[in-house]
Design a protein around this motif. Structure first.
Motif, mmCIF file in Angstrom:
data_model
loop_
_atom_site.group_PDB
_atom_site.id
_atom_site.type_symbol
_atom_site.label_atom_id
_atom_site.label_comp_id
_atom_site.label_asym_id
_atom_site.label_seq_id
_atom_site.Cartn_x
_atom_site.Cartn_y
_atom_site.Cartn_z
ATOM 1 N N THR A 126 5.282 0.682 6.982
ATOM 2 C CA THR A 126 6.244 1.204 7.930
ATOM 3 C C THR A 126 5.829 2.588 8.463
ATOM 4 O O THR A 126 6.625 3.091 9.186
ATOM 5 C CB THR A 126 7.636 1.357 7.232
ATOM 6 O OG1 THR A 126 7.528 2.561 6.183
ATOM 7 C CG2 THR A 126 7.905 0.187 6.175
ATOM 8 N N ALA A 127 4.963 3.132 8.083
ATOM 9 C CA ALA A 127 4.320 4.376 8.608
ATOM 10 C C ALA A 127 4.169 4.376 10.085
ATOM 11 O O ALA A 127 3.784 3.411 10.708
ATOM 12 C CB ALA A 127 3.050 4.905 7.856
ATOM 13 N N PRO A 128 4.417 5.689 10.667
ATOM 14 C CA PRO A 128 4.154 5.645 12.065
ATOM 15 C C PRO A 128 2.689 5.737 12.505
ATOM 16 O O PRO A 128 1.861 6.036 11.824
ATOM 17 C CB PRO A 128 4.913 6.931 12.367
ATOM 18 C CG PRO A 128 4.628 7.847 11.274
ATOM 19 C CD PRO A 128 4.935 6.902 9.993
ATOM 20 N N SER A 129 2.305 5.099 13.505
ATOM 21 C CA SER A 129 0.905 5.033 13.881
ATOM 22 C C SER A 129 0.723 5.242 15.310
ATOM 23 O O SER A 129 1.574 4.888 16.371
ATOM 24 C CB SER A 129 0.122 3.883 13.409
ATOM 25 O OG SER A 129 0.822 2.691 13.905
ATOM 26 N N ALA A 167 5.160 -1.415 -2.362
ATOM 27 C CA ALA A 167 4.617 0.039 -2.120
ATOM 28 C C ALA A 167 3.689 -0.163 -0.933
ATOM 29 O O ALA A 167 3.704 0.622 0.002
ATOM 30 C CB ALA A 167 3.586 0.548 -3.124
ATOM 31 N N LEU A 168 2.884 -1.216 -0.844
ATOM 32 C CA LEU A 168 1.919 -1.536 0.421
ATOM 33 C C LEU A 168 3.045 -1.853 1.704
ATOM 34 O O LEU A 168 2.703 -1.551 2.807
ATOM 35 C CB LEU A 168 0.912 -2.866 0.430
ATOM 36 C CG LEU A 168 -0.018 -2.379 -0.780
ATOM 37 C CD1 LEU A 168 -0.716 -3.823 -0.997
ATOM 38 C CD2 LEU A 168 -1.001 -1.504 -0.211
ATOM 39 N N ALA A 171 -1.074 6.421 3.974
ATOM 40 C CA ALA A 171 -1.615 6.555 2.485
ATOM 41 C C ALA A 171 -0.735 7.422 1.703
ATOM 42 O O ALA A 171 -0.251 7.323 0.831
ATOM 43 C CB ALA A 171 -3.107 7.286 2.591
ATOM 44 N N GLY A 172 0.062 8.399 2.384
ATOM 45 C CA GLY A 172 0.925 9.258 1.820
ATOM 46 C C GLY A 172 2.059 8.570 1.527
ATOM 47 O O GLY A 172 2.589 8.744 0.758
ATOM 48 N N PHE A 173 2.591 7.649 2.285
ATOM 49 C CA PHE A 173 3.872 6.647 2.187
ATOM 50 C C PHE A 173 3.353 5.830 0.864
ATOM 51 O O PHE A 173 4.348 5.634 0.102
ATOM 52 C CB PHE A 173 3.938 5.995 3.254
ATOM 53 C CG PHE A 173 4.845 6.284 4.570
ATOM 54 C CD1 PHE A 173 4.897 7.670 4.711
ATOM 55 C CD2 PHE A 173 5.579 5.435 5.099
ATOM 56 C CE1 PHE A 173 5.748 8.023 5.971
ATOM 57 C CE2 PHE A 173 6.540 6.019 6.082
ATOM 58 C CZ PHE A 173 6.349 7.282 6.469
ATOM 59 N N LEU A 174 1.999 5.398 0.897
ATOM 60 C CA LEU A 174 1.830 4.531 -0.300
ATOM 61 C C LEU A 174 1.916 5.271 -1.463
ATOM 62 O O LEU A 174 2.502 4.899 -2.746
ATOM 63 C CB LEU A 174 0.332 3.939 0.026
ATOM 64 C CG LEU A 174 -0.202 2.913 -1.151
ATOM 65 C CD1 LEU A 174 0.894 1.861 -1.445
ATOM 66 C CD2 LEU A 174 -1.623 2.430 -0.701
ATOM 67 N N HIS A 193 7.291 6.817 -6.627
ATOM 68 C CA HIS A 193 8.671 6.389 -7.021
ATOM 69 C C HIS A 193 8.843 5.102 -7.708
ATOM 70 O O HIS A 193 10.089 5.118 -8.460
ATOM 71 C CB HIS A 193 9.160 6.249 -5.613
ATOM 72 C CG HIS A 193 10.737 5.776 -5.234
ATOM 73 N ND1 HIS A 193 11.733 6.834 -5.420
ATOM 74 C CD2 HIS A 193 11.471 4.661 -5.259
ATOM 75 C CE1 HIS A 193 12.819 6.323 -5.516
ATOM 76 N NE2 HIS A 193 12.638 5.099 -5.295
ATOM 77 N N ALA A 194 7.917 4.189 -7.765
ATOM 78 C CA ALA A 194 8.015 3.123 -8.733
ATOM 79 C C ALA A 194 7.849 3.384 -10.152
ATOM 80 O O ALA A 194 8.124 2.267 -10.828
ATOM 81 C CB ALA A 194 7.065 1.974 -8.258
#
Ligand code: IYR
Length: 229
Positions: free
Chosen positions: A66-69, A60-61, A162-165, A171-172
């Motif tokens: 992979t988030a855009p930044s 998950a991390l 944080a949203g991706f996480l 999801h998991a």
């Protein structure tokens, strides 16, 4: 310390090989399925102490990473805590701030807004839940040679990650709580993070308690959150 800039010696641009296009009907179905899954996510405040496979947290991390930044500086650090003694200290620090918040700092209007959530200064889940993930934003990036890069759009970048996480953990099959004791600088001290890192969210992750209750609150419908031009 960071390995940025990491593409030295490699071509500056490469073909987009990871994108996958789907037929329209499949796109519609996928968008529906994703919404159906993510809408089940509820913020949870009662966790079991049942351990969670560390690999789930790690993956998950990785997904969060992979988030855009801003300028792809990836200005975040995730401090993952499972050690019971450290969790106890974090609970102590958070509850000290929360007691101030609920008894002095919060104006009545704010307390009224929180009433439907049923929150108070007691945060037992900070010790019960198997994982606490302190999410830090980095104002600057310190390179391996000691030189420094300014980071850009740090709050935006950290929030997207944080949203991706949160989505990845959901999801998991894990529940989360986006906890925000304020101020959170006690986390820098407890987790030995440098002053240029600012804590944004203390994310609590684990399995919900079997008798877990959640506030009976809903989400705004599409018509209220979007306009099409
Ligand atoms: N940080 C406090 C208060 C709180 C504030 C907001 I805005 C929330 O959405 C929920 C809680 C606490 O965690 O209790």
């Amino acid at each position: 310390m960071s390995r940025l800039p990491f593409n030295q010696g490699q071509p500056a641009f490469v073909p987009l090989s990871t994108y996958q296009r789907y037929p329209e009907a499949e796109m519609v179905e996928r968008s529906r399925a994703f919404y159906a899954d993510i809408r089940r996510r509820k913020t949870v405040r009662e966790f079991t102490s049942q351990p969670v496979p560390r690999e789930v947290i790690e993956n998950a991390l990785r997904a969060a990473g992979t988030a855009p930044s801003g300028a792809n500086h990836q200005p975040w650090h995730f401090a993952v805590v499972s050690d019971p003694e450290l969790k106890r200290k974090i609970r102590q620090g958070a509850e000290a701030e929360e007691r101030e918040f609920y008894t002095h700092r919060a104006p009545q209007e704010w307390k009224d807004a929180l009433a439907p959530l049923g929150t108070d200064a007691d945060k037992p889940f900070l010790e019960t839940a198997p994982y606490l993930i302190a999410i830090f934003g980095q104002k600057k990036t310190v390179l391996d040679d000691g030189s420094e890069l300014k980071n850009y759009y740090v709050p935006e970048s950290v929030s997207i990650a944080a949203g991706f996480l949160i989505a990845a953990l959901h999801h998991a099959g894990l529940a989360t709580l986006t906890h925000t004791p304020s101020p959170m600088n006690f986390l820098n001290q407890l987790l030995a993070r440098p002053a240029h890192e600012k804590p944004y969210i203390l994310l609590v992750a684990g399995y919900p308690a079997s008798d877990c209750m959640v506030p009976n609150i809903g989400k705004k419908p599409l018509e209220e959150i979007a306009s099409f031009y």
